[in-house]
Design a protein around this motif. Structure first.
Motif, short mmCIF file in Angstrom:
data_model
loop_
_atom_site.label_atom_id
_atom_site.label_comp_id
_atom_site.label_asym_id
_atom_site.label_seq_id
_atom_site.Cartn_x
_atom_site.Cartn_y
_atom_site.Cartn_z
N SER A 59 -20.46 -150.14 20.09
CA SER A 59 -21.56 -150.93 19.29
C SER A 59 -23.01 -150.55 20.07
O SER A 59 -23.73 -150.92 19.20
CB SER A 59 -21.19 -152.46 19.68
OG SER A 59 -21.47 -152.78 20.94
N LYS A 60 -23.01 -149.49 20.66
CA LYS A 60 -24.30 -149.38 21.00
C LYS A 60 -25.19 -148.26 20.14
O LYS A 60 -24.34 -147.89 19.18
CB LYS A 60 -24.31 -148.57 22.75
CG LYS A 60 -23.71 -149.60 23.68
CD LYS A 60 -24.70 -150.44 24.13
CE LYS A 60 -24.42 -151.57 24.85
NZ LYS A 60 -23.68 -151.56 26.28
N ASN A 61 -26.46 -148.21 20.35
CA ASN A 61 -27.21 -147.51 19.14
C ASN A 61 -26.54 -146.03 19.15
O ASN A 61 -26.33 -145.56 17.94
CB ASN A 61 -28.46 -147.55 19.52
CG ASN A 61 -29.30 -148.79 19.12
OD1 ASN A 61 -28.79 -149.86 19.70
ND2 ASN A 61 -30.42 -148.71 18.88
N ALA B 147 -28.90 -148.67 28.44
CA ALA B 147 -27.80 -148.68 27.67
C ALA B 147 -28.16 -149.36 26.30
O ALA B 147 -27.14 -148.90 25.38
CB ALA B 147 -26.79 -149.70 28.35
N GLN B 148 -29.08 -150.12 25.97
CA GLN B 148 -29.40 -150.59 24.72
C GLN B 148 -30.61 -149.91 24.12
O GLN B 148 -30.97 -150.52 23.06
CB GLN B 148 -29.73 -152.13 25.04
CG GLN B 148 -28.56 -152.78 25.60
CD GLN B 148 -28.64 -154.33 25.63
OE1 GLN B 148 -29.72 -155.07 25.01
NE2 GLN B 148 -27.76 -155.03 26.14
N ALA B 149 -31.34 -148.86 24.69
CA ALA B 149 -32.42 -148.56 24.14
C ALA B 149 -32.70 -146.91 23.67
O ALA B 149 -33.44 -146.32 23.69
CB ALA B 149 -33.62 -148.68 25.02
N THR C 141 -26.84 -144.95 30.70
CA THR C 141 -26.77 -145.41 29.62
C THR C 141 -25.27 -145.41 29.16
O THR C 141 -24.29 -144.97 29.86
CB THR C 141 -27.51 -144.48 28.47
OG1 THR C 141 -27.59 -145.27 27.12
CG2 THR C 141 -26.71 -143.21 28.04
N SER C 142 -24.86 -145.93 28.13
CA SER C 142 -23.64 -146.32 27.57
C SER C 142 -23.23 -145.94 26.14
O SER C 142 -24.19 -146.10 25.39
CB SER C 142 -23.38 -147.83 27.70
OG SER C 142 -22.39 -148.17 26.92
N PHE C 143 -22.02 -145.40 26.04
CA PHE C 143 -21.88 -145.12 24.44
C PHE C 143 -20.55 -145.88 24.06
O PHE C 143 -19.88 -145.67 23.19
CB PHE C 143 -21.17 -143.52 24.48
CG PHE C 143 -22.33 -142.79 24.99
CD1 PHE C 143 -23.50 -142.46 24.65
CD2 PHE C 143 -21.88 -141.69 26.14
CE1 PHE C 143 -24.43 -141.74 25.21
CE2 PHE C 143 -22.90 -140.78 26.66
CZ PHE C 143 -23.97 -140.87 26.14
N ASN D 88 -18.33 -144.47 31.28
CA ASN D 88 -18.86 -145.69 30.90
C ASN D 88 -20.31 -146.13 31.38
O ASN D 88 -20.56 -145.40 32.26
CB ASN D 88 -17.83 -146.87 30.73
CG ASN D 88 -17.63 -147.22 32.07
OD1 ASN D 88 -18.41 -147.76 32.83
ND2 ASN D 88 -16.47 -147.03 32.62
N GLY D 89 -20.70 -146.79 30.80
CA GLY D 89 -22.30 -147.28 31.22
C GLY D 89 -22.40 -147.90 32.60
O GLY D 89 -23.16 -147.63 33.23
N THR D 90 -21.31 -148.67 32.82
CA THR D 90 -21.20 -149.41 34.02
C THR D 90 -20.99 -148.21 35.03
O THR D 90 -21.42 -148.59 36.22
CB THR D 90 -19.93 -150.29 34.10
OG1 THR D 90 -20.23 -151.30 32.99
CG2 THR D 90 -20.09 -151.40 35.34
N ASP D 91 -20.03 -147.40 34.94
CA ASP D 91 -20.06 -146.26 35.98
C ASP D 91 -21.28 -145.67 36.19
O ASP D 91 -21.71 -145.09 37.19
CB ASP D 91 -18.91 -145.47 35.45
CG ASP D 91 -17.52 -145.50 35.96
OD1 ASP D 91 -17.35 -146.89 36.31
OD2 ASP D 91 -16.69 -144.97 35.75
C1 LIG Z 1 -23.49 -151.97 27.47
C2 LIG Z 1 -24.32 -152.45 28.69
C3 LIG Z 1 -23.97 -151.72 29.97
C4 LIG Z 1 -22.57 -151.36 30.22
O1 LIG Z 1 -22.01 -150.23 29.41
P1 LIG Z 1 -20.19 -149.96 29.53
O2 LIG Z 1 -20.21 -148.58 28.74
O3 LIG Z 1 -19.84 -150.97 28.49
O4 LIG Z 1 -19.67 -150.04 30.76
C5 LIG Z 1 -24.60 -151.91 30.93
N1 LIG Z 1 -26.13 -152.51 30.98
C6 LIG Z 1 -26.45 -152.85 29.59
C7 LIG Z 1 -27.65 -153.64 29.49
C8 LIG Z 1 -25.60 -152.83 28.47
O5 LIG Z 1 -25.84 -153.62 27.31
#
Ligand SMILES: *Cc1c(COP(=O)(O)O)cnc(C)c1O
Length: 377
Positions: free
Chosen positions: A191-193, A160-162, A186-188, A60-63
């Motif tokens: 709801s992300k792009n 994560a958002q771009a 980045t995050s998948f 995930n994006g946090t990891d």
């Molecule tokens: C979504 C997001 C994350 C975390 O991503 P996860 O996959 O939900 O852990 C981190 N930073 C930003 C700015 C995000 O929008």
């Protein structure tokens, strides 16, 4: 008008479901649920798409943010400069690793890190600058990289958002977001792009030494099975998610185009109003992929507008209602409320409108007219 969604994953899935089914079936048939061929294929495709040497998929994006920081040889107390206006993950991982978050105020127009505030926040303990490309707009990376190079600081982009945004530097050279800093995350999240059908994330870097370390840390700190060189974690992208993301990556540019087009239509209806501030784009339009379409209104009216939209079955989001420096878990006497003039202001003014790839002109017109109707009351 019914059925306006904040994010329309169903409509998007409809248009690609046959391709997705085929890909998932392949994973089911070869039962390679962990680290199957789909993961490697997606990784290669994403490296090519993002013009970056290495992509390391993770859970995930946090990891992704945490693993990136873990790979940077930091010591407890080392300082990480980041924005006061972001999703919680950004500061969460800094705190978990016993690093010191140094929050700075944002640019009131772009909501991204303010360059002058970064400069003022630098000390001899600053090791990392962590810009977040908030709502899909790339931060002022040329300035940030300049500051970082002059001060021997590492830049970790929170992308994560771009994902898919293209940054044009001062010489006109174009670089994809996530491939500008030393390392990025980045995050998948669905709801992300570029969203999977569950959790997922990735780390990007052009640095081959960092790549090896990142890959090891994401896999229990080992290069060779059962030999552990680092304290790591178990953070993998499922093969099924990779198979889905591989399909969706092919459409990412067209998805981002649809978001930009929706943003332009919103602008057309809303930008002439003196009581609405539409998103400000710094530089080229391609540097913003509109993860969110976020407007600002008078703080006295924002919550009333939100209720009015709800009554009219128009979804909205308040990203983010509380700046990081006021979040209970992170409050600390080094965060002085008076240093966050802009975040304190925008958290009361922002409201994000429905934004996804399936929005129609009529829906956007309807939403915009409702907002105008409310503000004219
Ligand atoms: C979504 C997001 C994350 C975390 O991503 P996860 O996959 O939900 O852990 C981190 N930073 C930003 C700015 C995000 O929008």
């Amino acid at each position: 008008m019914d059925n306006i969604r904040m994010v329309d994953l169903k409509g998007q899935h409809e248009s690609i479901k046959e391709e997705i089914k085929l890909e998932i079936d392949q994973v089911l048939n070869n039962t390679s649920f962990i680290n199957g061929p789909a993961v490697n294929e997606f990784q290669k495709d994403l490296e090519k798409f993002n013009q970056v040497k290495h992509v390391i998929p993770c859970a995930n994006g946090t990891d992704a943010l945490q693993i990136a920081l873990m790979a940077l040889d930091l010591k407890p107390g080392d300082e990480v400069i980041t924005t006061d206006f972001t999703f919680i993950s950004t500061i969460e991982v800094i705190a978990l690793l016993r690093l010191k978050p140094v929050l700075v105020d944002i640019d009131i127009n772009t909501f991204n890190l303010n360059i002058d505030h970064i400069k003022r926040a630098i000390t001899n303990k600053t090791k990392v600058i962590l810009p977040v490309h908030i709502f899909g707009q790339v931060s002022d990376m040329e300035e940030i990289m300049k500051i970082a190079r002059n001060n021997n600081i590492i830049v970790l982009e929170d992308n994560a958002q771009a994902i898919g945004a293209v940054y044009t530097n001062y010489k006109g050279k174009k670089v994809k977001s996530g491939a500008i800093g030393d390392i990025s995350a980045t995050s998948f999240f669905p709801s992300k792009n570029l969203g999977g059908y569950g959790d997922g994330g990735a780390i990007f870097t052009n640095n081959s030494l960092l790549e090896k370390k990142v890959r090891a840390i994401a896999n229990h700190g080992m290069f060779k099975r059962y030999y552990h060189d680092y304290v790591g974690l178990n953070s993998r992208l499922d093969s099924i998610q990779a198979a889905i993301l591989k399909v969706k990556l092919k459409y990412l540019d067209s998805y981002n185009e649809k978001r930009k087009k929706a943003a332009k239509i919103y602008n057309k209806f809303l930008e002439k109003r003196s009581d609405i501030i539409v998103p400000f784009i710094k530089g080229e339009i391609d540097s913003h992929v509109f993860h969110q379409y976020t407007i600002r209104v008078d703080s006295k009216k924002r919550d009333l507008l939100a209720s009015f939209l709800q009554e009219n079955k128009i979804p909205y989001g308040i990203y983010y209602p509380v700046p990081l420096h006021l979040q209970k878990a992170y409050v600390n006497n080094q965060f002085k409320n008076e240093n966050f003039i802009n975040t304190n202001k925008v958290v009361k003014e922002v409201i994000s409108l429905p934004m996804h790839t399936e929005l129609t002109f009529d829906q956007i017109e309807y939403i915009s007219n409702k907002i105008i109707e409310f503000l004219n009351k």
